[in-house]
Design a protein around this motif. Sequence first.
Motif, PDB file in Angstrom:
ATOM      1  N   GLY A  55       7.569  -1.501  -3.522  1.00 44.66           N
ATOM      2  CA  GLY A  55       6.090  -1.406  -3.506  1.00 44.66           C
ATOM      3  C   GLY A  55       5.555  -2.786  -3.819  1.00 44.66           C
ATOM      4  N   THR A  56       6.533  -3.717  -4.007  1.00 43.63           N
ATOM      5  CA  THR A  56       5.974  -5.371  -4.080  1.00 43.63           C
ATOM      6  C   THR A  56       5.245  -5.973  -2.898  1.00 43.63           C
ATOM      7  N   GLU A  57       3.986  -6.440  -3.081  1.00 43.51           N
ATOM      8  CA  GLU A  57       3.203  -6.937  -1.984  1.00 43.51           C
ATOM      9  C   GLU A  57       3.283  -8.275  -1.816  1.00 43.51           C
ATOM     10  N   ASN A  58       3.046  -9.000  -0.586  1.00 40.35           N
ATOM     11  CA  ASN A  58       2.940 -10.215  -0.355  1.00 40.35           C
ATOM     12  C   ASN A  58       1.875 -10.446   0.860  1.00 40.35           C
ATOM     13  N   TYR A  59       1.099 -11.557   0.716  1.00 36.06           N
ATOM     14  CA  TYR A  59       0.127 -11.743   1.984  1.00 36.06           C
ATOM     15  C   TYR A  59      -0.018 -13.169   2.486  1.00 36.06           C
ATOM     16  N   ALA A  60      -0.454 -13.186   3.749  1.00 39.25           N
ATOM     17  CA  ALA A  60      -0.674 -14.613   4.037  1.00 39.25           C
ATOM     18  C   ALA A  60      -2.002 -15.118   3.334  1.00 39.25           C
ATOM     19  N   ASP A  61      -2.197 -16.290   3.447  1.00 44.00           N
ATOM     20  CA  ASP A  61      -3.283 -16.814   2.417  1.00 44.00           C
ATOM     21  C   ASP A  61      -4.420 -16.614   3.312  1.00 44.00           C
ATOM     22  N   SER A  62      -4.496 -16.565   4.541  1.00 43.85           N
ATOM     23  CA  SER A  62      -5.705 -16.184   5.417  1.00 43.85           C
ATOM     24  C   SER A  62      -6.226 -14.821   5.146  1.00 43.85           C
ATOM     25  N   VAL A  63      -5.442 -13.736   4.595  1.00 44.05           N
ATOM     26  CA  VAL A  63      -6.088 -12.368   4.463  1.00 44.05           C
ATOM     27  C   VAL A  63      -5.974 -12.032   2.954  1.00 44.05           C
ATOM     28  N   LYS A  64      -5.455 -12.799   2.037  1.00 49.90           N
ATOM     29  CA  LYS A  64      -5.559 -12.644   0.799  1.00 49.90           C
ATOM     30  C   LYS A  64      -7.032 -12.201   0.300  1.00 49.90           C
ATOM     31  N   GLY A  65      -7.122 -11.090  -0.437  1.00 49.69           N
ATOM     32  CA  GLY A  65      -8.446 -10.743  -1.032  1.00 49.69           C
ATOM     33  C   GLY A  65      -9.223  -9.846  -0.054  1.00 49.69           C
ATOM     34  N   ARG A  66      -8.760  -9.708   1.244  1.00 49.80           N
ATOM     35  CA  ARG A  66      -9.368  -8.988   2.315  1.00 49.80           C
ATOM     36  C   ARG A  66      -8.445  -7.855   2.912  1.00 49.80           C
ATOM     37  N   PHE A  67      -7.315  -7.931   2.795  1.00 43.83           N
ATOM     38  CA  PHE A  67      -6.331  -6.972   3.479  1.00 43.83           C
ATOM     39  C   PHE A  67      -5.658  -6.520   2.440  1.00 43.83           C
ATOM     40  N   THR A  68      -5.224  -5.277   2.475  1.00 41.67           N
ATOM     41  CA  THR A  68      -4.111  -4.640   1.726  1.00 41.67           C
ATOM     42  C   THR A  68      -3.137  -3.786   2.221  1.00 41.67           C
ATOM     43  N   ILE A  69      -1.986  -3.891   1.920  1.00 39.27           N
ATOM     44  CA  ILE A  69      -1.106  -3.219   2.535  1.00 39.27           C
ATOM     45  C   ILE A  69      -0.407  -2.131   1.529  1.00 39.27           C
ATOM     46  N   LEU A  70      -0.121  -0.769   2.258  1.00 40.04           N
ATOM     47  CA  LEU A  70       0.022   0.327   1.432  1.00 40.04           C
ATOM     48  C   LEU A  70       1.271   0.962   1.966  1.00 40.04           C
ATOM     49  N   ARG A  71       2.304   1.470   1.424  1.00 36.23           N
ATOM     50  CA  ARG A  71       3.179   2.289   1.905  1.00 36.23           C
ATOM     51  C   ARG A  71       3.307   3.704   1.186  1.00 36.23           C
ATOM     52  N   ASP A  72       3.590   4.942   2.043  1.00 33.31           N
ATOM     53  CA  ASP A  72       3.570   6.253   1.473  1.00 33.31           C
ATOM     54  C   ASP A  72       4.960   6.658   1.888  1.00 33.31           C
ATOM     55  N   ASN A  73       5.923   6.531   1.102  1.00 32.74           N
ATOM     56  CA  ASN A  73       7.302   6.936   1.782  1.00 32.74           C
ATOM     57  C   ASN A  73       7.526   8.378   2.175  1.00 32.74           C
ATOM     58  N   PRO A  74       7.011   9.191   1.284  1.00 34.55           N
ATOM     59  CA  PRO A  74       7.386  10.602   1.469  1.00 34.55           C
ATOM     60  C   PRO A  74       6.769  11.078   2.815  1.00 34.55           C
ATOM     61  N   ARG A  75       5.426  10.424   3.040  1.00 30.41           N
ATOM     62  CA  ARG A  75       4.773  10.750   4.262  1.00 30.41           C
ATOM     63  C   ARG A  75       5.440   9.756   5.477  1.00 30.41           C
ATOM     64  N   ARG A  76       6.063   8.969   5.360  1.00 30.95           N
ATOM     65  CA  ARG A  76       6.498   8.043   6.195  1.00 30.95           C
ATOM     66  C   ARG A  76       5.326   7.348   6.996  1.00 30.95           C
ATOM     67  N   MET A  77       4.627   6.708   6.142  1.00 27.64           N
ATOM     68  CA  MET A  77       3.336   6.094   6.554  1.00 27.64           C
ATOM     69  C   MET A  77       3.357   4.600   5.749  1.00 27.64           C
ATOM     70  N   MET A  78       2.798   3.826   6.571  1.00 31.33           N
ATOM     71  CA  MET A  78       2.447   2.434   6.161  1.00 31.33           C
ATOM     72  C   MET A  78       1.163   1.938   6.546  1.00 31.33           C
ATOM     73  N   TYR A  79       0.291   1.243   5.672  1.00 31.84           N
ATOM     74  CA  TYR A  79      -1.210   1.220   6.253  1.00 31.84           C
ATOM     75  C   TYR A  79      -1.549  -0.319   5.802  1.00 31.84           C
ATOM     76  N   LEU A  80      -2.572  -0.987   6.575  1.00 29.60           N
ATOM     77  CA  LEU A  80      -2.962  -2.163   6.439  1.00 29.60           C
ATOM     78  C   LEU A  80      -4.602  -1.961   6.376  1.00 29.60           C
ATOM     79  N   GLN A  81      -5.135  -1.944   5.295  1.00 30.86           N
ATOM     80  CA  GLN A  81      -6.541  -1.816   5.099  1.00 30.86           C
ATOM     81  C   GLN A  81      -7.121  -3.284   5.422  1.00 30.86           C
ATOM     82  N   MET A  82      -8.136  -3.413   6.177  1.00 29.70           N
ATOM     83  CA  MET A  82      -8.736  -4.783   6.689  1.00 29.70           C
ATOM     84  C   MET A  82     -10.091  -4.593   6.472  1.00 29.70           C
ATOM     85  N   ASN A  83     -10.457  -5.597   5.531  1.00 30.61           N
ATOM     86  CA  ASN A  83     -11.992  -5.551   5.247  1.00 30.61           C
ATOM     87  C   ASN A  83     -12.633  -7.081   5.540  1.00 30.61           C
TER      88      ASN A  83
END
Length: 121
Positions: A55-83
């Motif tokens: 669950g450790t996250e890292n971001y490119a500088d260009s998207v920090k503070g706007r994008f969030t990466i998430l993963r839900d392992n039991p559901r086999r899903m990863m997300y990228l929330q882009m604001n």
Amino acid sequence: QVQLVESGGGLVQPGGSLRLSCTGPTSIFRSHEMHWYRQAPGKQRELVASITSGGTENYADSVKGRFTILRDNPRRMMYLQMNNLTSEDKAVYYCNAKFRGTRGEAIDEHWGQGTQVTVSS
């Protein structure tokens, strides 16, 4: 052959939001780092965001503070929330999974087919 499948791309106005999704096999979500890359027309593919199996996250500088990466392992899903999207975020976005060896090299790697994100008024 392992398949990663992205969804959620589309057309959004500047300042808007989108959430990208990626799904794949349980074996991938159990052990692999997960990443979102993007490739804009005429540019090289670039790493946008990463999340480790723990669950450790890292971001490119260009998207920090706007994008969030998430993963839900039991559901086999990863997300990228882009604001607060801008025209600079327009690209094809790819889901990627890597398993690294003891020296940090990627010894198993998989890609999705990509999903288009267009930011335009």
